[in-house]
Design an enzyme around this catalytic site. Structure first.
Site, PDB file in Angstrom:
ATOM      1  N   TYR A 168       9.908 -17.738  -2.809  1.00  7.07           N
ATOM      2  CA  TYR A 168       9.120 -17.559  -1.587  1.00  7.07           C
ATOM      3  C   TYR A 168       7.634 -17.862  -1.742  1.00  7.07           C
ATOM      4  O   TYR A 168       6.874 -17.751  -0.791  1.00  7.07           O
ATOM      5  CB  TYR A 168       9.299 -16.135  -1.025  1.00  7.07           C
ATOM      6  CG  TYR A 168       9.000 -15.020  -2.009  1.00  7.07           C
ATOM      7  CD1 TYR A 168       7.691 -14.567  -2.194  1.00  7.07           C
ATOM      8  CD2 TYR A 168      10.014 -14.420  -2.746  1.00  7.07           C
ATOM      9  CE1 TYR A 168       7.405 -13.548  -3.088  1.00  7.07           C
ATOM     10  CE2 TYR A 168       9.746 -13.396  -3.654  1.00  7.07           C
ATOM     11  CZ  TYR A 168       8.442 -12.970  -3.821  1.00  7.07           C
ATOM     12  OH  TYR A 168       8.166 -11.957  -4.706  1.00  7.07           O
ATOM     13  N   HIS A 179       8.215  -9.137  -7.738  1.00 10.25           N
ATOM     14  CA  HIS A 179       8.115  -7.822  -7.083  1.00 10.25           C
ATOM     15  C   HIS A 179       8.675  -6.738  -8.011  1.00 10.25           C
ATOM     16  O   HIS A 179       8.055  -5.706  -8.227  1.00 10.25           O
ATOM     17  CB  HIS A 179       8.889  -7.867  -5.766  1.00 10.25           C
ATOM     18  CG  HIS A 179       9.082  -6.530  -5.136  1.00 10.25           C
ATOM     19  ND1 HIS A 179       8.075  -5.862  -4.497  1.00 10.25           N
ATOM     20  CD2 HIS A 179      10.170  -5.726  -5.080  1.00 10.25           C
ATOM     21  CE1 HIS A 179       8.537  -4.697  -4.066  1.00 10.25           C
ATOM     22  NE2 HIS A 179       9.797  -4.594  -4.417  1.00 10.25           N
ATOM     23  N   ARG A 181      -0.386  -9.721  -7.293  1.00  8.91           N
ATOM     24  CA  ARG A 181       0.505  -9.490  -8.444  1.00  8.91           C
ATOM     25  C   ARG A 181       0.927 -10.856  -8.962  1.00  8.91           C
ATOM     26  O   ARG A 181       1.339 -11.714  -8.199  1.00  8.91           O
ATOM     27  CB  ARG A 181       1.696  -8.604  -8.061  1.00  8.91           C
ATOM     28  CG  ARG A 181       2.800  -9.283  -7.293  1.00  8.91           C
ATOM     29  CD  ARG A 181       4.101  -8.499  -7.198  1.00  8.91           C
ATOM     30  NE  ARG A 181       4.727  -8.613  -5.878  1.00  8.91           N
ATOM     31  CZ  ARG A 181       5.464  -9.647  -5.490  1.00  8.91           C
ATOM     32  NH1 ARG A 181       5.673 -10.658  -6.288  1.00  8.91           N
ATOM     33  NH2 ARG A 181       5.995  -9.667  -4.272  1.00  8.91           N
TER      34      ARG A 181
HETATM   35  C1  LIG Z   1      11.630   2.685   3.753  1.00  9.30           C
HETATM   36  C2  LIG Z   1      11.898   1.537   2.841  1.00  9.30           C
HETATM   37  N1  LIG Z   1      12.240   0.346   3.369  1.00  9.30           N
HETATM   38  C3  LIG Z   1      12.471  -0.715   2.556  1.00  9.30           C
HETATM   39  C4  LIG Z   1      12.374  -0.574   1.197  1.00  9.30           C
HETATM   40  C5  LIG Z   1      12.604  -1.764   0.268  1.00  9.30           C
HETATM   41  N2  LIG Z   1      11.328  -2.190  -0.289  1.00  9.30           N
HETATM   42  C6  LIG Z   1      10.980  -1.854  -1.545  1.00  9.30           C
HETATM   43  S1  LIG Z   1       9.462  -2.424  -1.947  1.00  9.30           S
HETATM   44  C7  LIG Z   1       9.253  -3.152  -0.427  1.00  9.30           C
HETATM   45  C8  LIG Z   1       8.002  -3.910  -0.104  1.00  9.30           C
HETATM   46  C9  LIG Z   1       6.764  -3.098  -0.119  1.00  9.30           C
HETATM   47  O1  LIG Z   1       5.636  -3.925  -0.103  1.00  9.30           O
HETATM   48  P1  LIG Z   1       4.169  -3.363  -0.217  1.00  9.30           P
HETATM   49  O2  LIG Z   1       4.030  -2.124   0.588  1.00  9.30           O
HETATM   50  O3  LIG Z   1       3.244  -4.473   0.083  1.00  9.30           O
HETATM   51  O4  LIG Z   1       4.037  -2.917  -1.757  1.00  9.30           O
HETATM   52  P2  LIG Z   1       4.139  -3.819  -3.065  1.00  9.30           P
HETATM   53  O5  LIG Z   1       5.568  -3.820  -3.465  1.00  9.30           O
HETATM   54  O6  LIG Z   1       3.617  -5.167  -2.739  1.00  9.30           O
HETATM   55  O7  LIG Z   1       3.307  -3.124  -4.080  1.00  9.30           O
HETATM   56  C10 LIG Z   1      10.380  -2.937   0.363  1.00  9.30           C
HETATM   57  C11 LIG Z   1      10.536  -3.467   1.718  1.00  9.30           C
HETATM   58  C12 LIG Z   1      12.019   0.704   0.683  1.00  9.30           C
HETATM   59  N3  LIG Z   1      11.874   0.920  -0.621  1.00  9.30           N
HETATM   60  N4  LIG Z   1      11.771   1.730   1.527  1.00  9.30           N
END
Ligand SMILES: Cc1ncc(C[n+]2csc(CCOP(=O)(O)OP(=O)(O)O)c2C)c(N)n1
Ligand SMILES: [Mg+2]
Length: 362
Positions: free
Chosen positions: A265, A256, A252
């Site tokens: 970061y 985020h 990306r």
């Molecule tokens: C159960 C849960 N824990 C924490 C979060 C906070 N959170 C939102 S997005 C994210 C990261 C997810 O990363 P990834 O799976 O790599 O997907 P990307 O955002 O990179 O598409 C986190 C930790 C959440 N939404 N749900």
């Protein structure tokens, strides 16, 4: 282990077809279709960020850089298939037929945003990470039990593979041979956490070994690889051969979400370099040009059409009243639980200026 899961690429960064076998399948018509869809979803994405910056929507999760993964996989679906997106996959959802207006309404906090168009099986975006995986397996297994040929695709990130729901989903799908494709977009980050800080494995695809299902790794910025490999996996699912895990390696470019600052970061110069070197849209443009298929006037028309479609959706979204905070409580379950009722009451009393800790005395 990385060597056992090489990255499949059909068209390289310079727009050249990588193998003789692919030449017949990489057609002008497909290239134009992919290009058009990617321009469309990129236009939407840019607008999403701009609307958030102007305070016209609440928050927004951009997917710029991941267009090939989303367009290629969504176009591999049949009309009656199921799609389970995460919060970053509205590019896939709109390619599959979701309404742009409703996607914008979702980001504006309105309940209508969760409703797909009639006849489209698109679940609301999974916000709690990985929860949509078991849901997708359930839907796929139900289709199998009903004896249909419909399958499901579920989208999730690299970070999601550290959640229990990922493992439960893959295990269930494997045991019941559910017709589901686990489509991972490995953009190397879970918000600020790089992949190497949250897993020992160098690939996501190898996690399929534990469930005895096929795991494949593809260049997620090569829309041809994404489309044809997803098609194969969906065909396997339909043929009763069970689930597949696809790891689409991508990136990306931006934050985020609009609430994040990626410069804290990672080196954003790397993103800028990737825009030049590995961009999924540029790659198709190069392919079109290399083969004499590119037509400037046509490309401009695509851009203009996309901008008009997105602007019309924004106008429709803005004709709705602002979101009602009561929706957060009212649409969780068919019948509200007492905890939800209490939370709702507390919220509205706090809004009136009554501190939550004084409410017992009211
Ligand atoms: C159960 C849960 N824990 C924490 C979060 C906070 N959170 C939102 S997005 C994210 C990261 C997810 O990363 P990834 O799976 O790599 O997907 P990307 O955002 O990179 O598409 C986190 C930790 C959440 N939404 N749900
Ligand atoms: Mg990620």
């Amino acid at each position: 282990m990385e060597n056992q899961f090489p990255i499949t690429k059909w068209v390289d960064e310079n727009g050249n077809i990588t193998g003789e076998d692919y030449k017949e399948m990489v057609t002008e018509e497909l290239a134009r279709t992919f290009y058009q869809h990617m321009i469309r979803i990129r236009t939407f994405d840019k607008k999403g960020i701009s609307l958030q910056r102007q305070g016209r929507i609440g928050t927004y999760a951009p997917y710029e850089g991941q267009e090939a993964s989303q367009v290629g996989s969504a176009l591999a679906l049949e009309t009656e298939d199921w799609m389970f997106p995460s919060y970053r996959d509205h590019g896939a959802a709109m390619t599959f037929g979701h309404s742009l207006r409703n996607i914008l309404l979702f980001w504006n906090g309105r309940n209508e945003g969760c409703i797909p168009p009639e006849g489209k099986n698109i679940s609301p975006p999974g916000i709690p990470i990985a929860t949509q995986l078991p849901h997708a397996v359930g839907a796929a297994f139900a289709e199998k039990r009903k004896g249909t040929k419909n399958a499901a695709i579920v989208y999730f990130g690299d970070g999601a593979t550290s959640e229990g729901d990922f493992h439960e989903g893959l295990n269930m799908a494997s045991v019941f041979e559910a017709p589901v494709v686990f489509f991972n977009q490995n953009n190397r980050y879970a918000i600020s956490v790089p992949m190497e800080k949250q897993m020992k494995t160098k690939t996501i695809a190898q996690k399929a070994l534990a469930y005895d299902i096929p795991g494949i790794r593809i260049d997620g910025n090569d829309v041809f690889a994404v489309y044809f490999e997803t098609l194969k996996a969906m065909d396997r699912a339909r043929a009763g051969e069970g689930p597949t895990l696809i790891e689409a390696v991508t990136w990306r470019y931006g934050a985020h979400t609009t609430a994040d600052d990626p410069t804290k970061y990672r080196d954003q110069m790397e993103s800028e370099r990737k825009r030049e070197e590995t961009d999924p849209v540029l790659r198709v443009e190069r392919l079109l040009k290399n083969n004499g298929w590119f037509d400037e006037a046509w490309a401009e028309r695509m851009q203009k059409q996309a901008a008009e479609e997105v602007d019309a959706a924004v106008a429709e979204m803005e004709s709705f009243p602002p979101a009602d905070p009561a929706d957060i409580f009212d649409h969780v379950f068919a019948e509200p639980t007492w905890q939800l009722q209490q939370q709702k009451q507390e919220y509205f009393q706090a809004k009136k200026g009554v501190p939550v800790w004084n409410q017992q005395q009211q």
